[in-house]
Motif scaffolding. Structure first.
Motif, PDB file in Angstrom:
ATOM      1  N   LEU A 159       0.613  -1.194   0.273  1.00 58.63           N
ATOM      2  CA  LEU A 159      -0.247  -0.287   0.088  1.00 58.63           C
ATOM      3  C   LEU A 159       0.661   1.431  -0.274  1.00 58.63           C
ATOM      4  N   LEU A 160       2.087   1.343   0.662  1.00 56.97           N
ATOM      5  CA  LEU A 160       2.930   2.331   0.755  1.00 56.97           C
ATOM      6  C   LEU A 160       3.629   2.232  -0.826  1.00 56.97           C
ATOM      7  N   ASN A 161       3.446   1.528  -1.071  1.00 57.59           N
ATOM      8  CA  ASN A 161       4.512   1.579  -2.520  1.00 57.59           C
ATOM      9  C   ASN A 161       3.144   2.329  -3.382  1.00 57.59           C
TER      10      ASN A 161
ATOM     11  N   LYS B 252      -3.387  12.543  -5.624  1.00 59.80           N
ATOM     12  CA  LYS B 252      -2.731  12.944  -3.819  1.00 59.80           C
ATOM     13  C   LYS B 252      -4.167  12.138  -3.305  1.00 59.80           C
ATOM     14  N   ASP B 253      -5.381  12.106  -3.554  1.00 58.23           N
ATOM     15  CA  ASP B 253      -6.670  11.607  -3.029  1.00 58.23           C
ATOM     16  C   ASP B 253      -6.646  10.256  -2.560  1.00 58.23           C
TER      17      ASP B 253
ATOM     18  N   TYR C  87      -2.729   5.747   1.995  1.00 58.15           N
ATOM     19  CA  TYR C  87      -1.651   6.218   3.260  1.00 58.15           C
ATOM     20  C   TYR C  87      -2.623   5.651   4.075  1.00 58.15           C
ATOM     21  N   ARG C  88      -3.824   5.089   4.308  1.00 58.01           N
ATOM     22  CA  ARG C  88      -4.571   5.693   5.893  1.00 58.01           C
ATOM     23  C   ARG C  88      -4.748   3.954   6.132  1.00 58.01           C
ATOM     24  N   SER C  89      -5.234   3.473   4.426  1.00 55.36           N
ATOM     25  CA  SER C  89      -4.984   1.303   4.711  1.00 55.36           C
ATOM     26  C   SER C  89      -3.647   1.248   5.342  1.00 55.36           C
ATOM     27  N   ALA C  90      -2.635   1.815   4.957  1.00 58.49           N
ATOM     28  CA  ALA C  90      -1.526   0.934   4.558  1.00 58.49           C
ATOM     29  C   ALA C  90      -0.880   1.507   6.654  1.00 58.49           C
TER      30      ALA C  90
ATOM     31  N   ALA D 124       3.867   5.382   6.896  1.00 57.53           N
ATOM     32  CA  ALA D 124       2.416   5.603   7.252  1.00 57.53           C
ATOM     33  C   ALA D 124       2.042   7.056   7.472  1.00 57.53           C
ATOM     34  N   MET D 125       2.537   7.584   8.844  1.00 59.94           N
ATOM     35  CA  MET D 125       1.806   8.804   9.243  1.00 59.94           C
ATOM     36  C   MET D 125       2.653   9.510   8.560  1.00 59.94           C
ATOM     37  N   GLU D 126       4.285   9.953   8.133  1.00 57.11           N
ATOM     38  CA  GLU D 126       4.539  10.967   7.568  1.00 57.11           C
ATOM     39  C   GLU D 126       4.287  11.146   6.528  1.00 57.11           C
TER      40      GLU D 126
END
Length: 682
Positions: A485-487, A498-499, A505-508, A524-526
């Protein structure tokens, strides 16, 4: 090109195109035929579509190839080719087809782009470009319609089994059996003229047994070519003695019987290897693939593949395109490339399911994927510097598993790009090879990045990360899910989505929490904070940077915490909260000082001075900037020192001291001249 290639079997007969003159004349006449739009007085809005319809093995693809060869000179925009189905019959997704066409046109689409965006790009690329588009093995009109150029001066030649219902103004040219004279001429390419001349009635009988189907005649001809002492009558008799398969359509039975004739005549080991070749992704095989599937030596596999090609069971491929003539090679440690013909894949798979145990099939698939992993490791290692550990390990591999030069490895990677992606899809879809699938995808990602870079390989990387995500979700592997998910989110963010990036990112973050993975959670938070920063939502960006900072500090990660203090300072600066911004940048400066990073300390002080200027405190900004210059000088960072001298000059200008400003600008120029001179004379 010989008619045998049209059968989808290729490799046995050589020479010029045979027969099909009536069909060629009909197709050429159809180009000049007035369409419905012309008859109604309107200009045609899109390119004319010609349809070559027929069963696999009927010679439909070779007929289309010959038509395109004859017409190519009339289309200065060039010829574009795409195959719309895998050899096994599965439809190729439109997104993949369009990406390949865009690659030929020199257009790089965004990774993760949807079908509408991609088809729009290919239409734009073909606008006002008089080109000829060959779409082979279409499953339905839905595959063809999005690819038709919006230019009436272009031409589309489509190959399909039946009519393309839904595409206006298309009349199919139906391809059946060859006429007897042409069929006997094709047969003679294998048997020689003498065996035809001494028994012409047997030749006519054999053509009749084959239903005039080029694929069946190529197989029968290959059987005869391998048996110089057998007569044409022997082949006709054997074919006549084989029972028809009632489950096969009537039109497909001649090819099925000819296949049985050849398959049953093969030694057991060769027949087993031939059946296992259908496990190769996208039907593309080479000696390495064949030796891994069959568990035999590389040399034996190469000889077997050449024998299969001479029997019409495989088609020679050069540079990713099926061919019959010309040298092979130049693609890697195993230059010979072959393709399993689509008309034989169902027959081979039926024979494999009947003759081979499921455990043997699974083992063969695993061996093939393991060999692919080793080749990908060698492919990546070829990009490492001479004398490195990776190059030393590469030199110790067998010749068939190493690459002499990075260019050779890159050529191998490009020629097998679809097959390698197909291997990854196969491994993930299998469900029982997930460990091997993860290793394969990781090796493929490293090889792609090593040769093409992250940006150049982005479309392939996006697909691979989606496969990792699918596998991780199926197996409940939360750590791998978070990484995928991050990748994917990073690629979405890089493409301006962006959306979509924020959602991933939130799912990650959730996946990282389930895996109790601090690294994934912090990253993910960053990233969530960065996404909000890109969207201009300073409140949420500061909130998420604060959460990430708390986690880093709680874990004693001073370097990351210092970096996040700077991110917080920047966000507060954008938001105009100068008090919070000063606290953030001063904390960052203190962190860099504790870390002994003098350049980082100088940059953080420079940002403190910037915020002080924004806050209307130029005298404080001046003192802070002078402190930053001292740190940069102590660090020996000449460029940073020069930039800070220019900052001081601007500050003195605002304070009404032009003489001091000139002095600092002069100092900056001298510093830069000194550095340039040092670079020229190291």
């Amino acid at each position: 090109m010989a008619e045998s290639a049209a059968s989808g079997t290729g490799g046995g007969a050589r020479g010029q195109f045979i027969g099909r003159q009536r069909e060629l004349k009909s197709l050429r006449a159809d180009i000049e035929r007035a369409g419905l739009d012309t008859l109604s007085g309107r200009k045609a809005p899109r390119a004319r579509v010609l349809l070559v319809a027929g069963r696999p093995g009927s010679g439909r693809s070779t007929l289309a190839d010959e038509l395109v060869r004859q017409l190519a000179g009339d289309y200065p925009g060039g010829v574009l080719r795409a195959r719309l189905a895998e050899p096994a019959g599965d439809a190729v997704p439109t997104e993949r087809t369009v990406r390949d066409l865009l690659g030929e046109l020199g257009v790089t689409p965004r990774p993760g782009a949807d079908e509408d965006e991609l088809t729009g790009l290919v239409r734009d690329a073909l606008a006002e470009r008089r080109c000829l588009l060959l779409l082979d093995d279409a499953r339905d009109a839905g595959q063809v319609d999005p690819l038709i150029p919006d230019d009436p001066d272009c031409l589309v030649v489509a190959v399909a089994q039946g009519p393309l219902t839904g595409i206006a103004d298309v009349r199919p040219c139906t391809v059946g059996g060859m006429d007897p004279k042409s069929a006997i001429e094709l047969l003679g390419r294998f048997t020689g003229e003498v065996r035809i001349t001494v028994d012409p009635q047997a030749a006519e009988s054999l053509v009749e047994q084959c239903g005039g189907q080029p694929a069946a005649m190529v197989l029968a001809g290959g059987w005869l070519a391998a048996r110089p002492n057998a007569s044409v009558a022997d082949a006709a008799k054997r074919l006549r003695g084989l029972p028809d398969d009632p489950e096969q359509p009537v039109g497909a039975r001649p090819v099925a019987k000819a296949f049985r004739l050849v398959h049953e005549s093969l030694p057991a080991s060769a027949a087993r290897m031939l059946r296992l070749l259908t496990l190769a992704p996208t039907g593309l095989v080479d000696p390495n693939t064949a030796s891994a599937l069959a568990g035999c030596s590389f040399a034996d596999a190469g000889l077997a593949l050449a024998d299969f090609a001479s029997l019409g069971l495989l088609r020679v491929v050069r540079d990713g395109t099926p061919e019959e003539e010309g040298p092979r090679g130049g693609n890697g440690p195993d230059d010979e490339l072959y393709e399993v013909p689509g008309c034989l894949v169902p027959l081979l798979r039926e024979a494999m399911n009947a003759c081979d145990r499921p455990a043997e099939i699974e083992l063969a698939r695993a061996r093939m994927l393991e060999r692919t992993v080793r080749l990908l490791h060698a492919c990546r290692a070829s990009t490492e510097p001479e004398g490195s550990e990776a190059r030393r390990r590469l030199a110790g591999l067998p010749r068939t598993l190493r690459f002499s030069e990075p260019e050779v490895a890159e050529s191998w990677l490009a020629a097998r790009r679809h097959a390698l992606s197909g291997a990854a899809r196969l491994a993930v879809a299998d469900g029982d090879l997930d460990t091997l699938a993860r290793r394969l995808i990781a090796a493929l990602v490293r090889a792609l990045v090593a040769h093409w870079g992250t940006e150049g390989a982005a479309p392939e990387l996006y697909e691979l990360h989606l496969l990792v995500l699918e596998m991780a979700e199926r197996r409940g592997l939360h750590r791998e899910q978070a990484a995928a998910l991050l990748n994917l989110a990073d690629l979405d963010a890089g493409m301006g989505r962006k959306d979509a990036a924020l959602a991933r990112y939130r799912s990650a973050l959730e996946a990282g929490r389930r895996a109790n993975d601090p690294y994934a959670m912090g990253r993910a938070m960053e990233s969530v904070a960065g996404a909000y920063q890109e969207l201009g939502d300073w409140e949420r960006a500061a909130d998420w940077y604060g959460r990430a900072l708390s986690q880093r500090l709680a874990r004693g990660e001073l370097a990351d915490g210092t970096r996040l203090y700077g991110r917080l300072g920047a966000v507060h600066t954008y938001a105009g909260r100068y008090g919070d911004a000063l606290r953030g940048w001063r904390a960052a400066a203190a962190g860099y000082r504790r870390l002994g990073d003098l350049s980082g300390h100088a940059r953080a002080l420079s940002e403190v001075a910037r915020v002080q200027e924004y806050a209307g405190r130029p005298r404080e900004a001046l003192r802070t900037c002078e402190e930053a210059v001292a740190c940069a000088r102590q660090a020996g960072n000449v460029r940073l020192q020069a930039a800070l001298q220019l900052r001081l000059a601007d500050t003195f200008d605002r304070l009404g001291d032009p003489a001091a400003a000139r002095l600092h600008r002069s100092t900056a120029e001298q510093l830069l001249e000194t550095e340039v001179a040092g670079l020229r004379n190291p």
